[in-house]
Design an enzyme around this catalytic site. Sequence first.
Site, PDB file in Angstrom:
ATOM      1  N   LYS A  67      55.816  28.007 -15.349  1.00 31.75           N
ATOM      2  CA  LYS A  67      56.521  28.464 -14.243  1.00 31.75           C
ATOM      3  C   LYS A  67      57.341  27.256 -13.240  1.00 31.75           C
ATOM      4  O   LYS A  67      59.128  27.829 -12.647  1.00 31.75           O
ATOM      5  CB  LYS A  67      55.702  29.239 -13.251  1.00 31.75           C
ATOM      6  CG  LYS A  67      54.683  30.406 -13.872  1.00 31.75           C
ATOM      7  CD  LYS A  67      54.555  31.311 -11.727  1.00 31.75           C
ATOM      8  CE  LYS A  67      53.743  32.902 -12.703  1.00 31.75           C
ATOM      9  NZ  LYS A  67      53.158  33.310 -11.701  1.00 31.75           N
ATOM     10  N   LYS A  96      54.824  38.974 -22.668  1.00 35.53           N
ATOM     11  CA  LYS A  96      53.802  39.902 -22.311  1.00 35.53           C
ATOM     12  C   LYS A  96      54.200  40.872 -20.890  1.00 35.53           C
ATOM     13  O   LYS A  96      56.077  40.369 -20.184  1.00 35.53           O
ATOM     14  CB  LYS A  96      53.042  39.030 -20.844  1.00 35.53           C
ATOM     15  CG  LYS A  96      53.073  38.794 -19.936  1.00 35.53           C
ATOM     16  CD  LYS A  96      51.635  38.179 -19.339  1.00 35.53           C
ATOM     17  CE  LYS A  96      51.564  37.507 -17.974  1.00 35.53           C
ATOM     18  NZ  LYS A  96      50.635  37.887 -16.916  1.00 35.53           N
ATOM     19  N   LYS A 110      56.024  41.114 -14.108  1.00 31.12           N
ATOM     20  CA  LYS A 110      56.190  41.843 -12.629  1.00 31.12           C
ATOM     21  C   LYS A 110      57.069  41.138 -12.626  1.00 31.12           C
ATOM     22  O   LYS A 110      58.150  41.063 -11.351  1.00 31.12           O
ATOM     23  CB  LYS A 110      55.471  42.568 -11.915  1.00 31.12           C
ATOM     24  CG  LYS A 110      54.147  41.792 -11.449  1.00 31.12           C
ATOM     25  CD  LYS A 110      53.186  42.197  -9.685  1.00 31.12           C
ATOM     26  CE  LYS A 110      52.491  41.775 -10.542  1.00 31.12           C
ATOM     27  NZ  LYS A 110      51.660  40.713 -10.128  1.00 31.12           N
TER      28      LYS A 110
HETATM   29  P1  ATP Z   1      53.808  38.001 -12.419  1.00 33.42           P
HETATM   30  O1  ATP Z   1      54.239  37.895 -14.069  1.00 33.42           O
HETATM   31  O2  ATP Z   1      54.759  38.020 -11.403  1.00 33.42           O
HETATM   32  O3  ATP Z   1      52.455  36.609 -13.114  1.00 33.42           O
HETATM   33  P2  ATP Z   1      51.591  39.741 -13.522  1.00 33.42           P
HETATM   34  O4  ATP Z   1      52.763  41.048 -13.483  1.00 33.42           O
HETATM   35  O5  ATP Z   1      51.128  38.977 -14.790  1.00 33.42           O
HETATM   36  O6  ATP Z   1      52.838  39.399 -12.431  1.00 33.42           O
HETATM   37  P3  ATP Z   1      49.574  39.447 -11.949  1.00 33.42           P
HETATM   38  O7  ATP Z   1      49.534  39.270 -10.584  1.00 33.42           O
HETATM   39  O8  ATP Z   1      49.571  38.451 -12.560  1.00 33.42           O
HETATM   40  O9  ATP Z   1      50.805  40.359 -12.405  1.00 33.42           O
HETATM   41  O10 ATP Z   1      48.077  39.839 -12.690  1.00 33.42           O
HETATM   42  C1  ATP Z   1      47.768  41.187 -12.413  1.00 33.42           C
HETATM   43  C2  ATP Z   1      46.251  41.412 -12.916  1.00 33.42           C
HETATM   44  O11 ATP Z   1      46.788  41.902 -14.472  1.00 33.42           O
HETATM   45  C3  ATP Z   1      45.357  39.922 -13.623  1.00 33.42           C
HETATM   46  O12 ATP Z   1      44.499  40.098 -14.022  1.00 33.42           O
HETATM   47  C4  ATP Z   1      46.561  40.073 -14.786  1.00 33.42           C
HETATM   48  O13 ATP Z   1      46.028  39.238 -16.177  1.00 33.42           O
HETATM   49  C5  ATP Z   1      46.921  41.459 -15.321  1.00 33.42           C
HETATM   50  N1  ATP Z   1      47.872  41.635 -15.873  1.00 33.42           N
HETATM   51  C6  ATP Z   1      49.121  41.340 -16.053  1.00 33.42           C
HETATM   52  N2  ATP Z   1      50.590  41.466 -16.946  1.00 33.42           N
HETATM   53  C7  ATP Z   1      49.695  42.063 -17.715  1.00 33.42           C
HETATM   54  C8  ATP Z   1      49.762  42.239 -19.247  1.00 33.42           C
HETATM   55  N3  ATP Z   1      51.304  42.979 -19.655  1.00 33.42           N
HETATM   56  N4  ATP Z   1      49.236  43.275 -19.455  1.00 33.42           N
HETATM   57  C9  ATP Z   1      47.535  42.988 -19.283  1.00 33.42           C
HETATM   58  N5  ATP Z   1      46.918  42.472 -18.118  1.00 33.42           N
HETATM   59  C10 ATP Z   1      48.084  42.067 -17.185  1.00 33.42           C
END
Ligand code: ATP
Length: 327
Positions: A112, A194, A197
């Site tokens: 990051k 992956k 968001k």
């Molecule tokens: P960012 O990309 O902003 O870090 P994110 O989409 O990864 O956000 P988080 O808030 O970090 O979302 O994660 C919330 C939950 O969703 C966590 O348990 C994370 O592991 C899960 N998660 C996030 N992205 C994925 C994905 N692509 N597949 C499965 N689980 C996910």
Amino acid sequence: MKKRVFSGIQPTGDLHIGNYLGAIQHWVKIQHEYDCIFCVVDLHAITVPQEPKALKAKTREVAALLIASGIDPKIASVLVQSHIHEHSELTWILNCFIPMGWMRRMTQFKEKSQKQKEEVSTALFDYPALMAADILLYDTDEVPVGEDQKQHVELARDVAQRFNSICGDTLIVPKAVIAEAGARIMGLDDPTQKMSKSEEQPGRAINLLDSPDDMRNKIMRATTDSLREIRFDESRPGVNNLLVIYEQFTGQGRKEIEARFEGKGYADLKRELAEVVVEGLSPMQARYRELTADPSHIERLLAEGAGKVRPIAEKTLALVKERVGLG
Ligand code: ATP
Ligand code: LTN
């Protein structure tokens, strides 16, 4: 006594089916078996710049989406991190027990911070300490997270053990629980990344509040490959990802799914998948609209959520302060 589970989700960007399949659905399933606390982590969100009004609105949206997805606030506790000031206070104390070397090894910070260079906040570096405080504040036994957060939970374990060995038994040592299938949903436009968001690539993620047509369009445009056969195969990330999403939404077995699409083309798979996803999310979207029709409703639920867990946080922090000699 039920075991305690804690997990958190950031109110940044739009929640997507990766969050839903990788995290939320799993939380819905375990809420009866464990004493669950689910936290919308707004203090984590401000480690990168946020627009104040948008952050506040997003925090409510995420909480409402958790509840609309099936987390029952009468059974589990749903709360906003900043409503319990003990999270920040415990973070400071834990900071004093975390060697710099442990933090420097955190791979998420490395990734990051590369994007932001010198502008990066001190808090982004300290992000895992706040996460450790979240977990340790509530005597957590298990932390369900995606693969990407495993290292942070390991750090929380290490901190708890170090604190206990220096100050005497105080903190419960938690463990990470990684959901198996669906643990990592990939981007539709680029299945090597992956679904996330914070990546603002249109076409990457299916958001939980997308209209049915948006969902269909994104799925129909998903990147695949130039082969034909439709089967689960990690070396073909595009098709594999679509099949994993199909598997997760339908609950069907892999053999059954492969048999269903035998001799069919990618367009057939995409069309069917789109309908499965649209239908799968539609009851949740309806509940979300109901729940948010009156904004004071969610406000009340969040105040109740914080009220339920506050005594646990107060007790842990008081004990930690005592052990350290504060006050
Ligand atoms: P960012 O990309 O902003 O870090 P994110 O989409 O990864 O956000 P988080 O808030 O970090 O979302 O994660 C919330 C939950 O969703 C966590 O348990 C994370 O592991 C899960 N998660 C996030 N992205 C994925 C994905 N692509 N597949 C499965 N689980 C996910
Ligand atoms: N860093 C996590 C969110 C998070 C969390 C937590 C998860 C913050 N505090 C405590 C589990 C336990 C993420 O980005 N998914």
